[in-house]
Scaffold this active site. Structure first.
Site, PDB file in Angstrom:
ATOM      1  N   ASP A 170       0.861  -1.184   0.000  1.00  0.00           N
ATOM      2  CA  ASP A 170       0.000   0.000   0.000  1.00  0.00           C
ATOM      3  C   ASP A 170       0.905   1.244   0.000  1.00  0.00           C
ATOM      4  O   ASP A 170       1.873   1.307   0.758  1.00  0.00           O
ATOM      5  CB  ASP A 170      -0.881  -0.028   1.258  1.00  0.00           C
ATOM      6  CG  ASP A 170      -2.062   0.911   1.158  1.00  0.00           C
ATOM      7  OD1 ASP A 170      -3.206   0.444   1.231  1.00  0.00           O
ATOM      8  OD2 ASP A 170      -1.822   2.145   1.028  1.00  0.00           O
ATOM      9  N   ILE A 171       0.612   2.217  -0.858  1.00  0.00           N
ATOM     10  CA  ILE A 171       1.490   3.409  -0.917  1.00  0.00           C
ATOM     11  C   ILE A 171       1.267   4.355   0.271  1.00  0.00           C
ATOM     12  O   ILE A 171       2.093   5.229   0.508  1.00  0.00           O
ATOM     13  CB  ILE A 171       1.363   4.259  -2.212  1.00  0.00           C
ATOM     14  CG1 ILE A 171      -0.068   4.535  -2.584  1.00  0.00           C
ATOM     15  CG2 ILE A 171       2.185   3.745  -3.327  1.00  0.00           C
ATOM     16  CD1 ILE A 171      -0.178   5.678  -3.587  1.00  0.00           C
TER      17      ILE A 171
ATOM     18  N   VAL B  12     -11.076   2.264  -3.319  1.00  0.00           N
ATOM     19  CA  VAL B  12     -10.653   1.780  -4.640  1.00  0.00           C
ATOM     20  C   VAL B  12     -11.519   0.568  -4.988  1.00  0.00           C
ATOM     21  O   VAL B  12     -11.572  -0.410  -4.228  1.00  0.00           O
ATOM     22  CB  VAL B  12      -9.152   1.394  -4.643  1.00  0.00           C
ATOM     23  CG1 VAL B  12      -8.754   0.833  -5.997  1.00  0.00           C
ATOM     24  CG2 VAL B  12      -8.284   2.609  -4.294  1.00  0.00           C
TER      25      VAL B  12
ATOM     26  N   HIS C  28      -9.788  -5.788  -2.808  1.00  0.00           N
ATOM     27  CA  HIS C  28      -8.460  -5.914  -2.208  1.00  0.00           C
ATOM     28  C   HIS C  28      -8.583  -6.216  -0.727  1.00  0.00           C
ATOM     29  O   HIS C  28      -9.507  -5.756  -0.062  1.00  0.00           O
ATOM     30  CB  HIS C  28      -7.628  -4.648  -2.422  1.00  0.00           C
ATOM     31  CG  HIS C  28      -8.316  -3.392  -1.992  1.00  0.00           C
ATOM     32  ND1 HIS C  28      -9.266  -2.764  -2.778  1.00  0.00           N
ATOM     33  CD2 HIS C  28      -8.214  -2.665  -0.865  1.00  0.00           C
ATOM     34  CE1 HIS C  28      -9.706  -1.684  -2.145  1.00  0.00           C
ATOM     35  NE2 HIS C  28      -9.088  -1.605  -0.968  1.00  0.00           N
TER      36      HIS C  28
ATOM     37  N   HIS D 180      -6.515  -5.915   2.839  1.00  0.00           N
ATOM     38  CA  HIS D 180      -5.406  -5.274   3.552  1.00  0.00           C
ATOM     39  C   HIS D 180      -4.807  -6.291   4.521  1.00  0.00           C
ATOM     40  O   HIS D 180      -5.549  -6.899   5.295  1.00  0.00           O
ATOM     41  CB  HIS D 180      -5.903  -4.090   4.379  1.00  0.00           C
ATOM     42  CG  HIS D 180      -6.542  -2.994   3.579  1.00  0.00           C
ATOM     43  ND1 HIS D 180      -5.872  -1.848   3.219  1.00  0.00           N
ATOM     44  CD2 HIS D 180      -7.793  -2.861   3.074  1.00  0.00           C
ATOM     45  CE1 HIS D 180      -6.698  -1.048   2.541  1.00  0.00           C
ATOM     46  NE2 HIS D 180      -7.866  -1.637   2.446  1.00  0.00           N
TER      47      HIS D 180
HETATM   48  P1  5GP Z   1      -9.899   0.910   0.607  1.00  0.00           P
HETATM   49  O1  5GP Z   1     -10.535   0.980  -0.768  1.00  0.00           O
HETATM   50  O2  5GP Z   1      -9.875  -0.493   1.155  1.00  0.00           O
HETATM   51  O3  5GP Z   1     -10.514   1.865   1.587  1.00  0.00           O
HETATM   52  O4  5GP Z   1      -8.415   1.384   0.501  1.00  0.00           O
HETATM   53  C1  5GP Z   1      -7.697   1.577  -0.677  1.00  0.00           C
HETATM   54  C2  5GP Z   1      -6.222   1.494  -0.332  1.00  0.00           C
HETATM   55  O5  5GP Z   1      -5.495   1.659  -1.519  1.00  0.00           O
HETATM   56  C3  5GP Z   1      -5.741   2.542   0.667  1.00  0.00           C
HETATM   57  O6  5GP Z   1      -5.126   1.884   1.761  1.00  0.00           O
HETATM   58  C4  5GP Z   1      -4.745   3.373  -0.133  1.00  0.00           C
HETATM   59  O7  5GP Z   1      -3.658   3.801   0.630  1.00  0.00           O
HETATM   60  C5  5GP Z   1      -4.328   2.417  -1.233  1.00  0.00           C
HETATM   61  N1  5GP Z   1      -3.949   3.061  -2.480  1.00  0.00           N
HETATM   62  C6  5GP Z   1      -4.590   4.074  -3.108  1.00  0.00           C
HETATM   63  N2  5GP Z   1      -3.973   4.376  -4.271  1.00  0.00           N
HETATM   64  C7  5GP Z   1      -2.929   3.525  -4.389  1.00  0.00           C
HETATM   65  C8  5GP Z   1      -1.917   3.346  -5.392  1.00  0.00           C
HETATM   66  O8  5GP Z   1      -1.861   4.029  -6.418  1.00  0.00           O
HETATM   67  N3  5GP Z   1      -1.012   2.369  -5.163  1.00  0.00           N
HETATM   68  C9  5GP Z   1      -1.035   1.574  -4.054  1.00  0.00           C
HETATM   69  N4  5GP Z   1      -0.091   0.659  -3.925  1.00  0.00           N
HETATM   70  N5  5GP Z   1      -1.967   1.727  -3.086  1.00  0.00           N
HETATM   71  C10 5GP Z   1      -2.910   2.684  -3.259  1.00  0.00           C
END
Ligand code: 5GP
Length: 144
Positions: free
Chosen positions: A34-35, A99, A103, A105
């Protein structure tokens, strides 16, 4: 339910249009850092199949993600000498999803250390590189 959007960030990572710090890959899944990690070593496990979240993924595709998550959880715990591991997966905006490609975590945890809030800060690329190398080494060791 909203249709899968082929232009989401993780779909672009899967197509190689955006970079990632890869931890593991096989024909069904990709795991990468995660970035904006909530803890050092915060890894995301995603299916290669196009799925928005748990509400539309085919069970066969989900099982591949579950198998990889099981493996990556042990790897992050070992690589970061963690006391525990938090596994989270969000579905739709109301469920905390940002996103829209499924995915999971996987976050190493240490006693008494709280997770950073989501999206607090972008990690330094050098740190991500070093953490990905560390995880890949443990994974390679575990596969022997
Ligand atoms: P969620 O959709 O489960 O709330 O979280 C999306 C996750 O994707 C977040 O933890 C965020 O930091 C990570 N994220 C967002 N954009 C990118 C990206 O471009 N690259 C990576 N590796 N992680 C990302």
């Amino acid at each position: 339910m909203t249709a899968y959007d082929n232009n989401n960030i993780f779909a672009k990572i899967l197509r190689g249009e955006l970079p990632c710090h890869k931890v593991y890959e096989d024909e069904h899944v990709l795991a990468f850092l995660d970035i904006m990690p909530r803890a050092p070593g915060h890894t995301l496990v995603i299916p290669k199949a196009a799925a928005r979240n748990i509400l539309d993924i085919k069970i066969e595709d989900y099982l591949h993600v579950a198998r990889a998550t099981h493996r990556i959880a042990a790897v992050v715990k070992k690589a970061f000498e963690a006391d525990g591991v938090t596994v989270q997966q969000f579905n739709e905006t109301a469920g905390g999803q940002v996103v829209f490609h499924l995915h999971v975590h996987v976050m190493p945890r240490h006693d008494g250390v709280a997770l950073l809030p989501p999206a607090s800060r972008k990690e330094d690329v050098k740190v991500l590189e070093s953490n990905a190398t560390k995880l890949a080494a443990v994974l390679k060791d575990a596969s022997r």
